[in-house]
Design a protein around this motif. Structure first.
Motif, PDB file in Angstrom:
ATOM      1  N   ASN A  46     -37.842 -23.095  25.766  1.00 19.65           N
ATOM      2  CA  ASN A  46     -37.761 -22.204  26.920  1.00 19.65           C
ATOM      3  C   ASN A  46     -38.007 -23.014  28.193  1.00 19.65           C
ATOM      4  OD1 ASN A  46     -37.947 -20.155  28.813  1.00 19.65           O
ATOM      5  ND2 ASN A  46     -39.961 -19.455  28.136  1.00 19.65           N
ATOM      6  N   CYS A  55     -37.347 -16.750  36.380  1.00 19.29           N
ATOM      7  CA  CYS A  55     -38.185 -17.205  35.260  1.00 19.29           C
ATOM      8  C   CYS A  55     -39.413 -16.313  35.123  1.00 19.29           C
ATOM      9  CB  CYS A  55     -38.626 -18.652  35.468  1.00 19.29           C
ATOM     10  SG  CYS A  55     -37.278 -19.843  35.542  1.00 19.29           S
ATOM     11  N   ALA A  59     -40.282 -14.172  31.710  1.00 15.94           N
ATOM     12  CA  ALA A  59     -41.478 -14.507  30.938  1.00 15.94           C
ATOM     13  C   ALA A  59     -42.043 -13.333  30.136  1.00 15.94           C
ATOM     14  CB  ALA A  59     -42.551 -15.100  31.857  1.00 15.94           C
ATOM     15  N   GLU A  63     -41.857 -14.187  26.063  1.00 18.94           N
ATOM     16  CA  GLU A  63     -43.132 -14.623  25.490  1.00 18.94           C
ATOM     17  C   GLU A  63     -43.630 -13.729  24.348  1.00 18.94           C
ATOM     18  OE1 GLU A  63     -44.443 -17.579  25.857  1.00 18.94           O
ATOM     19  OE2 GLU A  63     -42.683 -17.900  27.093  1.00 18.94           O
ATOM     20  N   SER A  66     -41.527 -14.518  21.393  1.00 19.02           N
ATOM     21  CA  SER A  66     -41.788 -15.839  20.802  1.00 19.02           C
ATOM     22  C   SER A  66     -42.976 -15.827  19.851  1.00 19.02           C
ATOM     23  CB  SER A  66     -42.026 -16.875  21.904  1.00 19.02           C
ATOM     24  OG  SER A  66     -43.278 -16.676  22.542  1.00 19.02           O
ATOM     25  N   GLN A  77     -42.450 -24.161  25.445  1.00 15.74           N
ATOM     26  CA  GLN A  77     -42.075 -24.031  26.846  1.00 15.74           C
ATOM     27  C   GLN A  77     -41.996 -25.411  27.470  1.00 15.74           C
ATOM     28  OE1 GLN A  77     -45.436 -21.046  27.512  1.00 15.74           O
ATOM     29  NE2 GLN A  77     -43.946 -20.358  29.032  1.00 15.74           N
TER      30      GLN A  77
END
Length: 209
Positions: A46, A55, A59, A63, A66, A77
């Motif tokens: 990422n 971005c 996020a 996130e 993930s 990241q």
């Protein structure tokens, strides 16, 4: 501002029943030349920049996703600094990571940059970042020791090499196993981008097999 379990191994992903089939040059591009990725896991990278408003919006989408990835995926990241002036931002990410402060300060710092609630000037960027961190409870000695360390410098340098190898020209972007590159602006939504990532990860997994 100017500047996992056995079940998961066999299932596609927990978030979508069946990933779509993304179209090359529309929803993703090929990385040329392909970047060698060590190990058996499919790597998802990422790419983000602390100076990128898109971005910051991506996020909260990527996130949580993930954190539920199957065990055959590795996720990381990588901060992007487009030039030497903004390298302190990359260093800041790795310092927070090394001090285990990402959960506490990453988004707060991110928002302070994008919403300009703290002063960040190109001529004093490292100092301005340090001031923010100390104002938010980070010990000066711990910050200085990590920020100026050889290890953090190496990580920032490696981050730069990684995004350049992927041929990035914008953020946010997501690299898949050194072979594919996609991002929210290439899909219909940020959530749809996750579906594309999943499909490409499956594609990369088959290639590894």
């Amino acid at each position: 501002m100017g500047i996992s379990s056995a079940a998961l191994l066999s299932a596609p992903f927990s978030t979508f029943a069946s990933p779509q089939s993304p179209v090359e040059k529309k929803e993703y591009t090929l990385v040329r030349p392909t970047i060698p990725v060590k190990g058996k896991k499919v790597e998802i990278v990422n790419f983000f920049a602390y100076t990128c408003p898109h971005c910051l919006k991506f996020a909260p989408v990527i996130e949580p996703w993930s954190e539920k990835l199957p065990s055959w995926i590795s996720y990381r990241q990588v901060p992007v600094a487009w030039d030497a002036r903004t390298e302190p931002f990359s260093r800041a990410f790795y310092v927070l990571q090394s001090l285990r402060l990402l959960p506490k300060l990453h988004m707060k710092f991110f928002e302070s940059v994008i919403y300009q609630t703290h002063k960040y000037e190109s001529g004093s960027l490292a100092k301005d970042i340090r001031d923010f961190m100390l104002a938010n409870g980070v010990q000066a000695q711990a910050w200085d020791s990590a920020y100026n360390s050889f290890g953090i410098a190496n990580k920032a340098r490696a981050a730069s090499q990684t995004w350049q190898s992927y041929g990035l020209d914008a953020t946010p972007m997501v690299g898949i196993d050194g072979k594919y590159l996609t991002g929210p602006h290439m899909t219909t939504s940020r959530q749809a981008c996750l579906t594309v990532i999943e499909a490409l990860a499956q594609k990369a997994r088959k290639a590894k097999a």
